[in-house]
Scaffold this motif. Sequence first.
Motif, PDB file in Angstrom:
ATOM      1  N   LEU A  53       0.837  -1.201   0.000  1.00  0.00           N
ATOM      2  CA  LEU A  53       0.000   0.000   0.000  1.00  0.00           C
ATOM      3  C   LEU A  53       0.871   1.250   0.000  1.00  0.00           C
ATOM      4  CD1 LEU A  53      -2.804  -0.862   2.603  1.00  0.00           C
ATOM      5  CD2 LEU A  53      -3.098  -0.568   0.131  1.00  0.00           C
ATOM      6  N   ALA A  54       0.445   2.274  -0.720  1.00  0.00           N
ATOM      7  CA  ALA A  54       1.189   3.539  -0.762  1.00  0.00           C
ATOM      8  C   ALA A  54       0.922   4.318   0.518  1.00  0.00           C
ATOM      9  CB  ALA A  54       0.788   4.336  -1.990  1.00  0.00           C
ATOM     10  N   GLN A  55       1.280   3.696   1.626  1.00  0.00           N
ATOM     11  CA  GLN A  55       1.114   4.285   2.952  1.00  0.00           C
ATOM     12  C   GLN A  55       2.328   3.919   3.800  1.00  0.00           C
ATOM     13  OE1 GLN A  55      -2.502   2.855   4.735  1.00  0.00           O
ATOM     14  NE2 GLN A  55      -3.796   3.462   3.019  1.00  0.00           N
ATOM     15  N   PRO A  56       2.637   4.740   4.809  1.00  0.00           N
ATOM     16  CA  PRO A  56       3.747   4.377   5.702  1.00  0.00           C
ATOM     17  C   PRO A  56       3.433   3.070   6.430  1.00  0.00           C
ATOM     18  CG  PRO A  56       3.109   6.676   6.003  1.00  0.00           C
ATOM     19  CD  PRO A  56       2.042   6.035   5.161  1.00  0.00           C
ATOM     20  N   LEU A  57       4.493   2.352   6.786  1.00  0.00           N
ATOM     21  CA  LEU A  57       4.349   1.137   7.582  1.00  0.00           C
ATOM     22  C   LEU A  57       5.635   0.940   8.375  1.00  0.00           C
ATOM     23  CD1 LEU A  57       2.821  -1.494   8.313  1.00  0.00           C
ATOM     24  CD2 LEU A  57       3.993  -2.585   6.386  1.00  0.00           C
ATOM     25  N   GLN A  58       5.484   0.615   9.627  1.00  0.00           N
ATOM     26  CA  GLN A  58       6.664   0.312  10.432  1.00  0.00           C
ATOM     27  C   GLN A  58       6.334  -0.731  11.482  1.00  0.00           C
ATOM     28  OE1 GLN A  58       7.829   3.479  13.351  1.00  0.00           O
ATOM     29  NE2 GLN A  58       6.489   4.788  12.120  1.00  0.00           N
ATOM     30  N   TYR A  59       7.344  -1.515  11.846  1.00  0.00           N
ATOM     31  CA  TYR A  59       7.183  -2.499  12.910  1.00  0.00           C
ATOM     32  C   TYR A  59       8.559  -2.914  13.417  1.00  0.00           C
ATOM     33  CZ  TYR A  59       8.079  -5.923   9.150  1.00  0.00           C
ATOM     34  OH  TYR A  59       8.615  -6.623   8.096  1.00  0.00           O
ATOM     35  N   LYS A  60       8.558  -3.610  14.539  1.00  0.00           N
ATOM     36  CA  LYS A  60       9.771  -4.132  15.148  1.00  0.00           C
ATOM     37  C   LYS A  60       9.814  -5.647  14.982  1.00  0.00           C
ATOM     38  CE  LYS A  60      10.973  -0.093  16.785  1.00  0.00           C
ATOM     39  NZ  LYS A  60      12.138   0.642  16.244  1.00  0.00           N
ATOM     40  N   SER A  61      11.013  -6.202  14.951  1.00  0.00           N
ATOM     41  CA  SER A  61      11.175  -7.652  14.827  1.00  0.00           C
ATOM     42  C   SER A  61      12.193  -8.155  15.841  1.00  0.00           C
ATOM     43  CB  SER A  61      11.649  -8.034  13.419  1.00  0.00           C
ATOM     44  OG  SER A  61      10.736  -7.633  12.435  1.00  0.00           O
ATOM     45  N   SER A  62      12.015  -9.403  16.239  1.00  0.00           N
ATOM     46  CA  SER A  62      13.018 -10.078  17.067  1.00  0.00           C
ATOM     47  C   SER A  62      13.383 -11.389  16.384  1.00  0.00           C
ATOM     48  CB  SER A  62      12.484 -10.336  18.479  1.00  0.00           C
ATOM     49  OG  SER A  62      11.366 -11.205  18.450  1.00  0.00           O
ATOM     50  N   TYR A  63      14.673 -11.674  16.324  1.00  0.00           N
ATOM     51  CA  TYR A  63      15.201 -12.864  15.667  1.00  0.00           C
ATOM     52  C   TYR A  63      15.881 -13.725  16.722  1.00  0.00           C
ATOM     53  CZ  TYR A  63      14.732 -10.077  11.367  1.00  0.00           C
ATOM     54  OH  TYR A  63      14.256  -9.307  10.333  1.00  0.00           O
ATOM     55  N   ALA A  64      15.505 -14.996  16.790  1.00  0.00           N
ATOM     56  CA  ALA A  64      16.091 -15.910  17.768  1.00  0.00           C
ATOM     57  C   ALA A  64      16.518 -17.198  17.072  1.00  0.00           C
ATOM     58  CB  ALA A  64      15.100 -16.218  18.880  1.00  0.00           C
ATOM     59  N   LEU A  65      17.781 -17.573  17.259  1.00  0.00           N
ATOM     60  CA  LEU A  65      18.319 -18.788  16.650  1.00  0.00           C
ATOM     61  C   LEU A  65      18.531 -19.839  17.726  1.00  0.00           C
ATOM     62  CD1 LEU A  65      19.393 -19.836  13.840  1.00  0.00           C
ATOM     63  CD2 LEU A  65      21.671 -19.355  14.741  1.00  0.00           C
ATOM     64  N   TYR A  66      17.983 -21.037  17.484  1.00  0.00           N
ATOM     65  CA  TYR A  66      18.106 -22.158  18.406  1.00  0.00           C
ATOM     66  C   TYR A  66      18.934 -23.259  17.758  1.00  0.00           C
ATOM     67  CZ  TYR A  66      14.078 -19.869  20.636  1.00  0.00           C
ATOM     68  OH  TYR A  66      13.237 -18.966  21.230  1.00  0.00           O
ATOM     69  N   LYS A  67      19.623 -24.043  18.576  1.00  0.00           N
ATOM     70  CA  LYS A  67      20.492 -25.089  18.032  1.00  0.00           C
ATOM     71  C   LYS A  67      19.720 -26.186  17.305  1.00  0.00           C
ATOM     72  CE  LYS A  67      24.811 -25.187  20.671  1.00  0.00           C
ATOM     73  NZ  LYS A  67      25.658 -26.017  21.561  1.00  0.00           N
ATOM     74  N   ASP A  68      18.577 -26.568  17.856  1.00  0.00           N
ATOM     75  CA  ASP A  68      17.825 -27.694  17.302  1.00  0.00           C
ATOM     76  C   ASP A  68      16.360 -27.330  17.114  1.00  0.00           C
ATOM     77  OD1 ASP A  68      19.943 -29.850  17.361  1.00  0.00           O
ATOM     78  OD2 ASP A  68      19.918 -29.279  19.480  1.00  0.00           O
ATOM     79  N   PHE A  69      15.621 -28.209  16.447  1.00  0.00           N
ATOM     80  CA  PHE A  69      14.228 -27.922  16.113  1.00  0.00           C
ATOM     81  C   PHE A  69      13.356 -27.776  17.354  1.00  0.00           C
ATOM     82  CE2 PHE A  69      14.046 -32.451  16.771  1.00  0.00           C
ATOM     83  CZ  PHE A  69      12.757 -32.708  17.208  1.00  0.00           C
ATOM     84  N   ASP A  70      13.759 -28.394  18.478  1.00  0.00           N
ATOM     85  CA  ASP A  70      12.948 -28.336  19.693  1.00  0.00           C
ATOM     86  C   ASP A  70      13.679 -27.677  20.860  1.00  0.00           C
ATOM     87  OD1 ASP A  70      14.832 -30.311  20.024  1.00  0.00           O
ATOM     88  OD2 ASP A  70      13.435 -31.808  20.828  1.00  0.00           O
ATOM     89  N   SER A  71      14.788 -26.997  20.588  1.00  0.00           N
ATOM     90  CA  SER A  71      15.556 -26.360  21.669  1.00  0.00           C
ATOM     91  C   SER A  71      14.775 -25.235  22.319  1.00  0.00           C
ATOM     92  CB  SER A  71      16.874 -25.805  21.128  1.00  0.00           C
ATOM     93  OG  SER A  71      17.689 -26.838  20.626  1.00  0.00           O
ATOM     94  N   LYS A  72      15.018 -25.013  23.604  1.00  0.00           N
ATOM     95  CA  LYS A  72      14.397 -23.920  24.342  1.00  0.00           C
ATOM     96  C   LYS A  72      15.378 -22.765  24.558  1.00  0.00           C
ATOM     97  CE  LYS A  72      10.677 -26.394  24.893  1.00  0.00           C
ATOM     98  NZ  LYS A  72       9.453 -26.074  24.115  1.00  0.00           N
ATOM     99  N   LYS A  73      16.668 -23.063  24.516  1.00  0.00           N
ATOM    100  CA  LYS A  73      17.693 -22.054  24.777  1.00  0.00           C
ATOM    101  C   LYS A  73      18.057 -21.295  23.502  1.00  0.00           C
ATOM    102  CE  LYS A  73      22.496 -21.510  26.275  1.00  0.00           C
ATOM    103  NZ  LYS A  73      23.742 -22.219  26.664  1.00  0.00           N
ATOM    104  N   ILE A  74      18.031 -19.984  23.571  1.00  0.00           N
ATOM    105  CA  ILE A  74      18.410 -19.141  22.429  1.00  0.00           C
ATOM    106  C   ILE A  74      19.932 -19.053  22.347  1.00  0.00           C
ATOM    107  CG2 ILE A  74      18.312 -16.822  21.457  1.00  0.00           C
ATOM    108  CD1 ILE A  74      15.616 -16.460  22.838  1.00  0.00           C
ATOM    109  N   GLU A  75      20.481 -19.370  21.176  1.00  0.00           N
ATOM    110  CA  GLU A  75      21.923 -19.296  20.970  1.00  0.00           C
ATOM    111  C   GLU A  75      22.355 -17.908  20.522  1.00  0.00           C
ATOM    112  OE1 GLU A  75      24.095 -21.719  21.726  1.00  0.00           O
ATOM    113  OE2 GLU A  75      22.361 -22.851  22.461  1.00  0.00           O
TER     114      GLU A  75
END
Length: 237
Positions: A36-58
Amino acid sequence: MFCKKIIYVWVLFTCCLAHTQTVNEVFQKVAKQYSLAQPLQYKSSYALYKDFDSKKIEESYKGTYYKNAGNEIYTKVGETEILNSKTVYLKISHPEKALEISDPVPNYAGDFDMKPLLALCKIEKFVDRKTYWEITLVAKPYSSLPYSKIIIQITKGFLIQKQTFYYSTVVNFSKDYRSPDPHYPRLEIINSNYNRNPVNASIFNSKTYFTTSAKKEIILAERLKKYEIIDQRVSNK
């Protein structure tokens, strides 16, 4: 280490069998929201984990997305900035102390330019979660994608709220590389604080980053003056 990989993550959509029409409708409305020809803004957070089911963020990064009414786009992920304006495409890598200058990319859509990779995935699930849709994509056999599965959550306002990427390629998490620590990681991206408020115009102005002298020499802004300049503009060849 993984920031470059994160920056070039693409959100993927395609269509298949009975879900074709519904998914296509959602895809079209998502694309419309971001174009759309309108302003847009947002924030993002990126988290990488070792495995598909890991709970700890690397590793983790914060991101910012800005678009103005002219569909010029600025993004920042970790220590990398990207600008695609009407006049120039810039990529600034602060860890590498380098500024890459290119001609602007026509119809640039940031993370939402999905068409080049449509043929590489198929839809496994399309689920209505009442407050959002959830689309699960799997890579087709012999695909060149580094992911085996991608899960996307789309709000009922047709905005992407979460993306989860399951790597099909091994990543070595060893810090010294003498003791291998191979894993198939998972990357999660969460978008929040969406709004249509106007963005500071200076963000999209190339003079915020560099100027050109009468002799066509590039003069970097003070904060970037020690950076390497990589000028790839066809117009300057």
